[in-house]
Design a protein around this motif. Structure first.
Motif, PDB file in Angstrom:
ATOM      1  N   LEU A  60       9.717  -6.409   0.686  1.00  0.00           N
ATOM      2  CA  LEU A  60       9.158  -6.185  -0.644  1.00  0.00           C
ATOM      3  C   LEU A  60      10.257  -5.882  -1.656  1.00  0.00           C
ATOM      4  O   LEU A  60      11.288  -5.294  -1.313  1.00  0.00           O
ATOM      5  CB  LEU A  60       8.182  -5.015  -0.618  1.00  0.00           C
ATOM      6  CG  LEU A  60       6.927  -5.186   0.232  1.00  0.00           C
ATOM      7  CD1 LEU A  60       6.189  -3.861   0.340  1.00  0.00           C
ATOM      8  CD2 LEU A  60       6.026  -6.269  -0.345  1.00  0.00           C
ATOM      9  N   SER A  61      10.023  -6.276  -2.889  1.00  0.00           N
ATOM     10  CA  SER A  61      10.924  -5.914  -3.983  1.00  0.00           C
ATOM     11  C   SER A  61      10.271  -4.820  -4.811  1.00  0.00           C
ATOM     12  O   SER A  61       9.426  -5.088  -5.671  1.00  0.00           O
ATOM     13  CB  SER A  61      11.231  -7.126  -4.870  1.00  0.00           C
ATOM     14  OG  SER A  61      11.962  -6.722  -6.012  1.00  0.00           O
ATOM     15  N   LYS A  64      10.834  -5.311  -8.605  1.00  0.00           N
ATOM     16  CA  LYS A  64       9.917  -6.217  -9.302  1.00  0.00           C
ATOM     17  C   LYS A  64       8.555  -5.571  -9.525  1.00  0.00           C
ATOM     18  O   LYS A  64       7.948  -5.722 -10.589  1.00  0.00           O
ATOM     19  CB  LYS A  64       9.763  -7.519  -8.508  1.00  0.00           C
ATOM     20  CG  LYS A  64      11.011  -8.401  -8.521  1.00  0.00           C
ATOM     21  CD  LYS A  64      10.766  -9.692  -7.759  1.00  0.00           C
ATOM     22  CE  LYS A  64      12.016 -10.577  -7.782  1.00  0.00           C
ATOM     23  NZ  LYS A  64      11.799 -11.838  -7.006  1.00  0.00           N
ATOM     24  N   ILE A  65       8.073  -4.861  -8.524  1.00  0.00           N
ATOM     25  CA  ILE A  65       6.775  -4.206  -8.674  1.00  0.00           C
ATOM     26  C   ILE A  65       6.845  -3.135  -9.762  1.00  0.00           C
ATOM     27  O   ILE A  65       5.931  -2.992 -10.571  1.00  0.00           O
ATOM     28  CB  ILE A  65       6.315  -3.615  -7.329  1.00  0.00           C
ATOM     29  CG1 ILE A  65       6.092  -4.748  -6.320  1.00  0.00           C
ATOM     30  CG2 ILE A  65       5.031  -2.795  -7.503  1.00  0.00           C
ATOM     31  CD1 ILE A  65       5.783  -4.287  -4.910  1.00  0.00           C
ATOM     32  N   TYR A  76       8.676   3.549  -3.014  1.00  0.00           N
ATOM     33  CA  TYR A  76       8.902   2.598  -1.921  1.00  0.00           C
ATOM     34  C   TYR A  76       9.548   3.315  -0.748  1.00  0.00           C
ATOM     35  O   TYR A  76      10.618   3.895  -0.885  1.00  0.00           O
ATOM     36  CB  TYR A  76       9.791   1.447  -2.394  1.00  0.00           C
ATOM     37  CG  TYR A  76      10.205   0.488  -1.295  1.00  0.00           C
ATOM     38  CD1 TYR A  76       9.257  -0.201  -0.548  1.00  0.00           C
ATOM     39  CD2 TYR A  76      11.557   0.260  -1.012  1.00  0.00           C
ATOM     40  CE1 TYR A  76       9.633  -1.093   0.452  1.00  0.00           C
ATOM     41  CE2 TYR A  76      11.940  -0.633  -0.016  1.00  0.00           C
ATOM     42  CZ  TYR A  76      10.978  -1.303   0.716  1.00  0.00           C
ATOM     43  OH  TYR A  76      11.355  -2.182   1.708  1.00  0.00           O
ATOM     44  N   THR A 227       5.422  -9.507  -2.362  1.00  0.00           N
ATOM     45  CA  THR A 227       5.617  -8.807  -3.637  1.00  0.00           C
ATOM     46  C   THR A 227       4.659  -9.341  -4.696  1.00  0.00           C
ATOM     47  O   THR A 227       3.988  -8.574  -5.395  1.00  0.00           O
ATOM     48  CB  THR A 227       7.067  -8.948  -4.112  1.00  0.00           C
ATOM     49  OG1 THR A 227       7.942  -8.316  -3.161  1.00  0.00           O
ATOM     50  CG2 THR A 227       7.268  -8.318  -5.482  1.00  0.00           C
ATOM     51  N   CYS A 231       1.434  -7.288  -6.423  1.00  0.00           N
ATOM     52  CA  CYS A 231       1.311  -7.201  -7.883  1.00  0.00           C
ATOM     53  C   CYS A 231      -0.018  -7.770  -8.356  1.00  0.00           C
ATOM     54  O   CYS A 231      -0.698  -7.166  -9.204  1.00  0.00           O
ATOM     55  CB  CYS A 231       2.468  -7.940  -8.556  1.00  0.00           C
ATOM     56  SG  CYS A 231       4.063  -7.100  -8.439  1.00  0.00           S
TER      57      CYS A 231
END
Length: 315
Positions: A60-61, A64-65, A76, A227, A231
């Protein structure tokens, strides 16, 4: 003390020498821990003298989230006990809409205390904090979240998805995702909730201990990015929760539910602590309660999601 899984969570190669030193293990003990993780569905490569997790999907990024949800705090943790539990334990320091995401839960829970398996980087797992007016009913909230997940998946191109009352998302009749809503506390006329979602994306088919038919999202969306998935689902959930605060379980929502209800019109069993009741599933009422026609339609019963389990009747 750090665990082996925590050390490997960066998905980089680590030497045996480094791991045995950090974990104060000998080679035999280290191999035993590696085999234990592999038995849990964690893919680990031990070639070339190194130990490395091979994630089921790209990590996961969190960056970006966080960019998408700039007004909220995004926590995270690659490895965590439970995303719901972290938010519950820190509810006083967090705000409505704050989010927790992870690659792997060591103690994930489903409805009624059931264990939720989560091999590393194989699911989309997240929890969020929400607040509602303490004077308004919460009945049907899990249905609202389920409907939002359905809409998010449809935006991403998923087909064959349906909903099972009160908190499951199905793919071709198999469990794809589950929802767990927990009440944290009540303060100043507001109820603090933690809403958790777990969705199978690329669960290994081998060596799992799931006791019911289940599905992976990559069966229909083979290149899905987790990701983007998280979102999209969060955007739909936030929108649906805001609408629920204003309208509750509206007539329009009930009609949409009928169209997406996997068991509507079918003969089902309602399992309570004391008995099993058979009847024809007839959707939901204005509270989000399940409606059941019994005695050839001469009697109608309603059930709260917190009280019972719903199963398709097998002849």
């Amino acid at each position: 003390m750090l665990s082996l899984l925590e050390l490997l969570a960066d998905c980089q190669p680590h030497s045996f020498e480094k791991l045995t030193a950090l974990l104060t293990l000998n080679d035999e003990q280290l191999f035993a821990e590696i085999q234990q993780l592999q038995a849990q569905g964690v893919q680990i490569d031990t070639s070339y003298g190194n130990v490395k997790i091979m994630p089921q999907t790209a990590l996961l990024s969190a960056v970006k989230i966080q960019q998408v949800f700039a007004q909220n705090k995004v926590i995270y943790r690659p490895i965590i006990h439970s995303t719901n539990q972290l938010l519950l334990a820190n509810i006083g320091r967090l705000n409505k809409g704050d989010i927790c995401i992870t690659e792997h839960q060591t103690a994930g829970r489903g409805r009624r205390g059931r264990q939720w398996q989560s091999p590393f980087a194989s699911l989309a797992m997240f929890s969020l904090i929400w607040q509602v007016d303490a004077h308004k009913p919460l009945d049907g909230l899990s249905l609202v979240v389920g409907m939002a997940i359905y809409e998010g998946l449809r935006k991403l191109g998923a087909k064959g998805v349906m909903l099972k009352w009160p908190n499951d998302v199905l793919l071709d009749g198999r469990k794809l995702a589950g929802i767990l809503i927990e009440i944290a506390n009540t303060e100043e006329g507001k109820i603090n909730l933690v809403i958790g979602v777990g969705m199978n994306v690329a669960m290994p088919k081998e060596e799992n201990q799931i006791d019911q038919p289940w599905a992976n999202l990559n069966e229909i969306l083979p290149k899905i990015d987790r990701t983007l998935l998280i979102c999209t689902l969060l955007e739909e959930i936030f929108s649906a929760l805001n609408e629920f605060e204003q309208q509750g379980i509206s007539a329009e929502f009930r009609q949409k539910w009928l169209e997406r209800d996997a068991f509507w019109g079918e003969e089902v069993n309602i399992i309570t602590e004391k008995e099993t009741i058979s009847g024809i599933e007839q959707g939901i009422d204005e509270r989000g309660y399940l409606r059941l026609a019994v005695n050839n339609g001469e009697q109608w019963l309603s059930f709260n999601g917190g009280e019972v389990s719903l199963r398709r009747k097998i002849s």
